[in-house]
Design a protein around this motif. Structure first.
Motif, PDB file in Angstrom:
ATOM      1  N   SER A   1      -3.379  51.676  17.606  1.00  0.00           N
ATOM      2  CA  SER A   1      -2.879  51.779  16.241  1.00  0.00           C
ATOM      3  C   SER A   1      -1.353  51.833  16.243  1.00  0.00           C
ATOM      4  CB  SER A   1      -3.433  53.033  15.561  1.00  0.00           C
ATOM      5  OG  SER A   1      -2.845  53.172  14.282  1.00  0.00           O
ATOM      6  N   PRO A   2      -0.711  51.040  15.367  1.00  0.00           N
ATOM      7  CA  PRO A   2       0.747  51.071  15.275  1.00  0.00           C
ATOM      8  C   PRO A   2       1.284  52.115  14.291  1.00  0.00           C
ATOM      9  CG  PRO A   2      -0.090  49.302  13.930  1.00  0.00           C
ATOM     10  CD  PRO A   2      -1.281  49.947  14.588  1.00  0.00           C
ATOM     11  N   VAL A   3       0.371  52.804  13.601  1.00  0.00           N
ATOM     12  CA  VAL A   3       0.786  53.781  12.583  1.00  0.00           C
ATOM     13  C   VAL A   3      -0.152  54.987  12.593  1.00  0.00           C
ATOM     14  CG1 VAL A   3       1.731  51.986  11.057  1.00  0.00           C
ATOM     15  CG2 VAL A   3      -0.614  52.765  10.724  1.00  0.00           C
ATOM     16  N   ASN A   4       0.298  56.043  11.922  1.00  0.00           N
ATOM     17  CA  ASN A   4      -0.575  57.158  11.588  1.00  0.00           C
ATOM     18  C   ASN A   4      -1.126  56.878  10.196  1.00  0.00           C
ATOM     19  OD1 ASN A   4      -0.033  58.678  13.931  1.00  0.00           O
ATOM     20  ND2 ASN A   4       1.747  59.641  12.986  1.00  0.00           N
ATOM     21  N   GLY A   5      -2.414  57.075  10.026  1.00  0.00           N
ATOM     22  CA  GLY A   5      -2.985  56.864   8.703  1.00  0.00           C
ATOM     23  C   GLY A   5      -4.444  56.533   8.737  1.00  0.00           C
ATOM     24  N   LYS A   6      -4.847  55.708   7.800  1.00  0.00           N
ATOM     25  CA  LYS A   6      -6.251  55.320   7.664  1.00  0.00           C
ATOM     26  C   LYS A   6      -6.397  53.860   8.085  1.00  0.00           C
ATOM     27  CE  LYS A   6      -9.961  54.906   4.357  1.00  0.00           C
ATOM     28  NZ  LYS A   6     -10.330  54.521   3.038  1.00  0.00           N
ATOM     29  N   GLN A   7      -7.421  53.564   8.858  1.00  0.00           N
ATOM     30  CA  GLN A   7      -7.722  52.182   9.237  1.00  0.00           C
ATOM     31  C   GLN A   7      -8.671  51.595   8.204  1.00  0.00           C
ATOM     32  OE1 GLN A   7      -8.825  51.487  13.362  1.00  0.00           O
ATOM     33  NE2 GLN A   7     -10.277  49.920  12.735  1.00  0.00           N
ATOM     34  N   ILE A   8      -8.423  50.333   7.826  1.00  0.00           N
ATOM     35  CA  ILE A   8      -9.313  49.654   6.894  1.00  0.00           C
ATOM     36  C   ILE A   8      -9.643  48.269   7.442  1.00  0.00           C
ATOM     37  CG2 ILE A   8      -8.570  50.913   4.839  1.00  0.00           C
ATOM     38  CD1 ILE A   8      -6.819  48.588   4.086  1.00  0.00           C
ATOM     39  N   ALA A   9     -10.787  47.783   7.087  1.00  0.00           N
ATOM     40  CA  ALA A   9     -11.207  46.449   7.529  1.00  0.00           C
ATOM     41  C   ALA A   9     -10.312  45.402   6.890  1.00  0.00           C
ATOM     42  CB  ALA A   9     -12.663  46.201   7.142  1.00  0.00           C
TER      43      ALA A   9
ATOM     44  N   VAL B   1      -5.002  35.970   1.691  1.00  0.00           N
ATOM     45  CA  VAL B   1      -4.646  35.358   2.975  1.00  0.00           C
ATOM     46  C   VAL B   1      -5.099  36.245   4.137  1.00  0.00           C
ATOM     47  CG1 VAL B   1      -2.730  34.623   4.443  1.00  0.00           C
ATOM     48  CG2 VAL B   1      -2.731  34.054   2.015  1.00  0.00           C
ATOM     49  N   PHE B   2      -4.843  37.539   4.036  1.00  0.00           N
ATOM     50  CA  PHE B   2      -5.258  38.452   5.105  1.00  0.00           C
ATOM     51  C   PHE B   2      -6.767  38.688   5.075  1.00  0.00           C
ATOM     52  CE2 PHE B   2      -0.761  39.793   4.608  1.00  0.00           C
ATOM     53  CZ  PHE B   2      -0.329  39.409   5.866  1.00  0.00           C
ATOM     54  N   ALA B   3      -7.312  38.961   3.891  1.00  0.00           N
ATOM     55  CA  ALA B   3      -8.732  39.299   3.765  1.00  0.00           C
ATOM     56  C   ALA B   3      -9.644  38.158   4.213  1.00  0.00           C
ATOM     57  CB  ALA B   3      -9.055  39.699   2.329  1.00  0.00           C
ATOM     58  N   SER B   4      -9.216  36.921   4.008  1.00  0.00           N
ATOM     59  CA  SER B   4     -10.031  35.771   4.409  1.00  0.00           C
ATOM     60  C   SER B   4      -9.828  35.405   5.878  1.00  0.00           C
ATOM     61  CB  SER B   4      -9.699  34.567   3.534  1.00  0.00           C
ATOM     62  OG  SER B   4      -8.377  34.120   3.809  1.00  0.00           O
ATOM     63  N   LYS B   5      -8.942  36.119   6.548  1.00  0.00           N
ATOM     64  CA  LYS B   5      -8.628  35.914   7.964  1.00  0.00           C
ATOM     65  C   LYS B   5      -8.035  34.527   8.231  1.00  0.00           C
ATOM     66  CE  LYS B   5     -12.028  39.276   9.459  1.00  0.00           C
ATOM     67  NZ  LYS B   5     -13.095  39.595  10.394  1.00  0.00           N
ATOM     68  N   MET B   6      -7.350  33.979   7.240  1.00  0.00           N
ATOM     69  CA  MET B   6      -6.683  32.687   7.414  1.00  0.00           C
ATOM     70  C   MET B   6      -5.618  32.751   8.511  1.00  0.00           C
ATOM     71  SD  MET B   6      -5.983  30.542   3.977  1.00  0.00           S
ATOM     72  CE  MET B   6      -5.780  31.732   2.688  1.00  0.00           C
ATOM     73  N   MET B   7      -4.989  33.905   8.644  1.00  0.00           N
ATOM     74  CA  MET B   7      -3.927  34.056   9.642  1.00  0.00           C
ATOM     75  C   MET B   7      -4.472  34.486  10.997  1.00  0.00           C
ATOM     76  SD  MET B   7      -0.762  35.626   7.524  1.00  0.00           S
ATOM     77  CE  MET B   7       0.352  35.235   8.856  1.00  0.00           C
ATOM     78  N   GLY B   8      -5.718  34.962  11.018  1.00  0.00           N
ATOM     79  CA  GLY B   8      -6.330  35.394  12.263  1.00  0.00           C
ATOM     80  C   GLY B   8      -7.139  36.665  12.093  1.00  0.00           C
ATOM     81  N   GLU B   9      -7.729  37.084  13.190  1.00  0.00           N
ATOM     82  CA  GLU B   9      -8.549  38.305  13.238  1.00  0.00           C
ATOM     83  C   GLU B   9      -7.619  39.512  13.324  1.00  0.00           C
ATOM     84  OE1 GLU B   9     -11.177  40.550  12.689  1.00  0.00           O
ATOM     85  OE2 GLU B   9     -12.289  38.786  13.365  1.00  0.00           O
TER      86      GLU B   9
ATOM     87  N   THR C   1      -0.832  47.778   5.819  1.00  0.00           N
ATOM     88  CA  THR C   1      -0.172  47.096   6.936  1.00  0.00           C
ATOM     89  C   THR C   1      -1.200  46.364   7.794  1.00  0.00           C
ATOM     90  OG1 THR C   1       1.608  48.729   6.931  1.00  0.00           O
ATOM     91  CG2 THR C   1       1.309  47.464   8.965  1.00  0.00           C
ATOM     92  N   PRO C   2      -1.365  45.053   7.577  1.00  0.00           N
ATOM     93  CA  PRO C   2      -2.253  44.276   8.439  1.00  0.00           C
ATOM     94  C   PRO C   2      -1.638  44.062   9.825  1.00  0.00           C
ATOM     95  CG  PRO C   2      -1.983  43.218   6.296  1.00  0.00           C
ATOM     96  CD  PRO C   2      -0.938  44.283   6.408  1.00  0.00           C
ATOM     97  N   MET C   3      -2.476  44.104  10.838  1.00  0.00           N
ATOM     98  CA  MET C   3      -2.086  43.735  12.202  1.00  0.00           C
ATOM     99  C   MET C   3      -3.018  42.596  12.600  1.00  0.00           C
ATOM    100  SD  MET C   3      -1.671  45.981  15.700  1.00  0.00           S
ATOM    101  CE  MET C   3      -3.386  46.497  15.825  1.00  0.00           C
ATOM    102  N   ILE C   4      -2.453  41.426  12.791  1.00  0.00           N
ATOM    103  CA  ILE C   4      -3.221  40.206  12.981  1.00  0.00           C
ATOM    104  C   ILE C   4      -2.983  39.631  14.364  1.00  0.00           C
ATOM    105  CG2 ILE C   4      -3.614  37.866  12.093  1.00  0.00           C
ATOM    106  CD1 ILE C   4      -4.186  40.089  10.044  1.00  0.00           C
TER     107      ILE C   4
END
Length: 160
Positions: free
Chosen positions: A16-24, A32-40, A128-131
């Protein structure tokens, strides 16, 4: 033939790059992020404003808008840390970037400080997405966590 029953051969862990809550990633309020167009990948709600390196590697991209950091991990995968949604429009305001392109970084090194008070005053969603931008040919497993501590919780496993 019995590959299905073999134990995964984990080559590399991404933390994890941050403190907080992880979300799918699918739950991110950005198509763009939710559809995984940029990646997993995976996303986070950052609660303390500091983004760290999730693994060892090299910084390969920092836009003038300071809202993202691209890195190449030692295992060869390419990661994008995108701090907040629609933050490119801030033109760098509210971000303090602590690295530059070409820097070698270690897991836990601070990459960006975010002015949470400023972001809140502007109504910015700091999801904060991490792709992994080159995940197509990699064995990637996202590890489900609820709350995460930066540098402590494994959030992605990369198979050999």
């Amino acid at each position: 033939m019995f590959k299905l029953f073999r134990k995964k051969d984990i080559d590399y862990n991404i933390y994890s790059p941050v403190n907080g809550k992880q979300i799918a990633l699918e739950e991110v309020n950005d198509k763009v992020f939710a559809s995984k167009m940029m990646g997993e990948g995976v996303a986070f709600q950052n609660i303390d404003g500091v983004v760290i390196a999730p693994c060892d590697g090299e910084i390969v991209m920092v836009p003038d808008s300071k809202h993202a950091v691209g890195m190449k991990a030692l295992c060869g995968i390419e990661l994008l840390l995108h701090i907040g949604l629609d933050t490119v429009k801030l033109k760098g305001e509210g971000f303090e970037v602590l690295v530059k392109v070409g820097d070698r970084i270690s897991k836990g090194d601070s990459l960006v400080k975010v002015d949470l008070e400023f972001m809140n005053s502007k109504g910015i969603d700091l999801t904060t997405p991490m792709i992994i931008t080159d995940a197509d040919d990699k064995g990637i497993t996202v590890i489900g966590n609820d709350s995460v501590r930066k540098g402590e919780n494994i959030v992605i496993e990369v198979e050999k």
